[in-house]
Design a protein around this motif. Structure first.
Motif, mmCIF file in Angstrom:
data_model
loop_
_atom_site.group_PDB
_atom_site.id
_atom_site.type_symbol
_atom_site.label_atom_id
_atom_site.label_comp_id
_atom_site.label_asym_id
_atom_site.label_seq_id
_atom_site.Cartn_x
_atom_site.Cartn_y
_atom_site.Cartn_z
ATOM 1 N N ARG A 88 0.839 -1.198 0.000
ATOM 2 C CA ARG A 88 0.000 0.000 0.000
ATOM 3 C C ARG A 88 0.876 1.250 0.000
ATOM 4 O O ARG A 88 1.793 1.383 0.790
ATOM 5 N N GLY A 89 0.613 2.166 -0.863
ATOM 6 C CA GLY A 89 1.383 3.399 -0.947
ATOM 7 C C GLY A 89 2.489 3.321 -1.979
ATOM 8 O O GLY A 89 2.695 4.262 -2.746
ATOM 9 N N GLU A 90 3.223 2.210 -2.006
ATOM 10 C CA GLU A 90 4.296 2.064 -2.989
ATOM 11 C C GLU A 90 3.736 2.030 -4.407
ATOM 12 O O GLU A 90 4.300 2.634 -5.326
ATOM 13 N N LEU A 91 2.625 1.338 -4.588
ATOM 14 C CA LEU A 91 2.011 1.262 -5.913
ATOM 15 C C LEU A 91 1.536 2.639 -6.358
ATOM 16 O O LEU A 91 1.691 3.023 -7.525
ATOM 17 N N LEU A 92 1.012 3.420 -5.425
ATOM 18 C CA LEU A 92 0.554 4.763 -5.758
ATOM 19 C C LEU A 92 1.738 5.643 -6.179
ATOM 20 O O LEU A 92 1.609 6.506 -7.063
ATOM 21 N N GLN A 93 2.891 5.412 -5.586
ATOM 22 C CA GLN A 93 4.089 6.141 -6.003
ATOM 23 C C GLN A 93 4.477 5.754 -7.428
ATOM 24 O O GLN A 93 4.867 6.615 -8.226
ATOM 25 N N TRP A 94 4.384 4.466 -7.753
ATOM 26 C CA TRP A 94 4.648 4.014 -9.120
ATOM 27 C C TRP A 94 3.722 4.754 -10.093
ATOM 28 O O TRP A 94 4.149 5.208 -11.164
ATOM 29 N N ILE A 95 2.463 4.854 -9.725
ATOM 30 C CA ILE A 95 1.473 5.472 -10.603
ATOM 31 C C ILE A 95 1.767 6.957 -10.798
ATOM 32 O O ILE A 95 1.747 7.472 -11.919
ATOM 33 N N LEU A 96 2.048 7.649 -9.713
ATOM 34 C CA LEU A 96 2.381 9.070 -9.809
ATOM 35 C C LEU A 96 3.630 9.281 -10.667
ATOM 36 O O LEU A 96 3.689 10.211 -11.481
ATOM 37 N N ASN A 97 4.614 8.412 -10.506
ATOM 38 C CA ASN A 97 5.828 8.513 -11.315
ATOM 39 C C ASN A 97 5.518 8.281 -12.796
ATOM 40 O O ASN A 97 6.095 8.933 -13.670
ATOM 41 N N ARG A 104 8.499 14.774 -5.057
ATOM 42 C CA ARG A 104 9.346 14.041 -4.106
ATOM 43 C C ARG A 104 9.701 14.881 -2.880
ATOM 44 O O ARG A 104 10.156 14.355 -1.875
ATOM 45 N N GLU A 105 9.514 16.195 -2.969
ATOM 46 C CA GLU A 105 9.843 17.041 -1.829
ATOM 47 C C GLU A 105 8.689 17.155 -0.840
ATOM 48 O O GLU A 105 8.867 17.618 0.274
ATOM 49 N N GLY A 106 7.507 16.739 -1.272
ATOM 50 C CA GLY A 106 6.349 16.823 -0.396
ATOM 51 C C GLY A 106 6.219 15.591 0.481
ATOM 52 O O GLY A 106 7.017 14.647 0.389
ATOM 53 N N PRO A 107 5.197 15.543 1.319
ATOM 54 C CA PRO A 107 4.971 14.368 2.180
ATOM 55 C C PRO A 107 4.673 13.124 1.344
ATOM 56 O O PRO A 107 4.069 13.215 0.281
ATOM 57 N N GLN A 108 5.101 11.960 1.873
ATOM 58 C CA GLN A 108 4.970 10.719 1.110
ATOM 59 C C GLN A 108 4.070 9.691 1.796
ATOM 60 O O GLN A 108 4.074 8.530 1.408
ATOM 61 N N ASP A 109 3.300 10.088 2.811
ATOM 62 C CA ASP A 109 2.383 9.126 3.408
ATOM 63 C C ASP A 109 1.222 8.890 2.452
ATOM 64 O O ASP A 109 1.012 9.654 1.501
ATOM 65 N N VAL A 111 -2.053 9.122 2.555
ATOM 66 C CA VAL A 111 -3.097 10.131 2.407
ATOM 67 C C VAL A 111 -2.611 11.264 1.509
ATOM 68 O O VAL A 111 -3.337 11.739 0.617
ATOM 69 N N ALA A 112 -1.363 11.703 1.709
ATOM 70 C CA ALA A 112 -0.810 12.789 0.891
ATOM 71 C C ALA A 112 -0.654 12.348 -0.557
ATOM 72 O O ALA A 112 -0.932 13.121 -1.486
ATOM 73 N N LEU A 113 -0.204 11.103 -0.759
ATOM 74 C CA LEU A 113 -0.042 10.590 -2.118
ATOM 75 C C LEU A 113 -1.384 10.500 -2.833
ATOM 76 O O LEU A 113 -1.509 10.860 -4.012
ATOM 77 N N PHE A 114 -2.392 10.004 -2.120
ATOM 78 C CA PHE A 114 -3.720 9.876 -2.729
ATOM 79 C C PHE A 114 -4.284 11.250 -3.085
ATOM 80 O O PHE A 114 -4.871 11.422 -4.161
ATOM 81 N N GLN A 115 -4.106 12.224 -2.191
ATOM 82 C CA GLN A 115 -4.596 13.571 -2.473
ATOM 83 C C GLN A 115 -3.874 14.168 -3.677
ATOM 84 O O GLN A 115 -4.485 14.824 -4.533
ATOM 85 N N ARG A 116 -2.568 13.903 -3.761
ATOM 86 C CA ARG A 116 -1.794 14.402 -4.896
ATOM 87 C C ARG A 116 -2.293 13.792 -6.200
ATOM 88 O O ARG A 116 -2.415 14.478 -7.221
ATOM 89 N N PHE A 117 -2.607 12.502 -6.151
ATOM 90 C CA PHE A 117 -3.086 11.833 -7.353
ATOM 91 C C PHE A 117 -4.475 12.335 -7.739
ATOM 92 O O PHE A 117 -4.750 12.590 -8.917
ATOM 93 N N GLN A 118 -5.331 12.520 -6.757
ATOM 94 C CA GLN A 118 -6.676 13.023 -7.033
ATOM 95 C C GLN A 118 -6.607 14.433 -7.618
ATOM 96 O O GLN A 118 -7.328 14.750 -8.580
#
Length: 283
Positions: A88-97, A104-109, A111-118
């Motif tokens: 969980r979370g690592e896959l979302l990083q793959w998707i964002l990349n 990469r300078e922002g928070p990486q938890d 919730v933050a990743l999901f909000q960034r993707f949304q």
């Protein structure tokens, strides 16, 4: 000059016809591949939440994806992932990349990743673009990973879904998606197709097509040689490429401009081809 370059000159070819790298310019549009690309196009055109293409290793799935990528226009924002793994979370990083949308300078938890993707999806939607996420080798994702990806299709604006998924993988992907615990994902698969290997006639046409595409005559391989290639590769394009490449090298070494059954059997006898599906000496 390496041996492959020498055999190109020997056969008067512009490039290797049987390279193992996915190359849409060399794609042989068999009836199977035509149907598969039609399903992919339909999935994108109809805004299907999930489109799925499966097939054996080396069946040409990745080449189809490359062909599809060449067709996408400015109205689509495409992200491509190959061999994604992680929890969980690592896959979302793959998707964002994949969409080049990861800060990469922002928070990486999570919730933050999901909000960034949304936020990314909403920005693309506002700009009149549809986000398309293609996951190659999707069978490597865990059930939890597939479910996480499926949940992304719940992100919407009004009545419009903001992301489409294209899952590409080996035959076991179909079994994973059909499992009882994957029912919600299966119900979102609007378009799917399973690529099967080429038949005997298809192998002969495949070989001729690739040779003609790079400047060859198309009849360098005899019918008997093509039949043996079908028998020993099971009609899988990647294996056909391997065996044909060795055969052309052997023919060059023997100063021949045609590939006979004898040439194919010499390759098989020497054991340099490791994709032999028969696993027994040629008769």
């Amino acid at each position: 000059m390496d041996d492959c370059a020498l055999y190109l000159r020997h056969f008067n070819l512009k490039e290797r016809p049987f390279t193992l790298l996915p190359d849409p310019s060399l794609l042989y549009w068999s009836p199977q591949h035509k149907r598969a690309i039609t399903i992919l196009r339909y999935g994108l055109m109809s805004r299907a939440p999930v489109t799925m293409i499966s097939g054996e290793i080396g069946a040409g799935k990745t080449t189809l994806v490359q062909a599809l990528l060449r067709e996408t226009g400015a109205e689509q924002r495409v992200g491509l992932i190959s061999n994604a793994q992680g929890g969980r979370g690592e896959l979302l990083q793959w998707i964002l990349n994949a969409f080049d949308a990861n800060d990469r300078e922002g928070p990486q938890d999570y919730v933050a990743l999901f909000q960034r993707f949304q936020d990314f999806l909403l920005a693309e939607y506002s700009a009149g673009r549809r986000a398309v996420l293609i996951i190659d080798e999707a069978q490597n994702l865990s059930a939890e990973g597939l479910e996480e990806v499926r949940m992304l299709t719940n992100i919407n604006a009004n009545k419009d879904e903001l992301i489409q998924l294209v899952l590409v993988g080996q035959p076991e992907l179909r079994e994973i998606v059909r499992a009882p615990n994957m029912r919600q994902l299966a119900q979102r698969v609007t378009a799917s197709f399973h690529l099967t290997p080429l038949d005997e006639a298809g192998v002969q046409a495949y070989i001729a097509h690739r040779l003609k595409t790079v400047g060859g005559r198309g009849d360098e391989f005899s019918e008997a040689a093509s039949r043996r290639i079908h028998d020993r590769t099971g009609g899988v394009p990647r294996l056909i490429n391997q065996l044909c490449d060795f055969a052309m090298l052997y023919a060059w070494n023997d100063e021949r401009h045609d590939i006979s059954l004898e040439t194919i059997d010499s390759v098989l006898h020497d054991g340099v081809f490791f994709g032999d599906t028969a696993m027994e000496p040629a008769s």
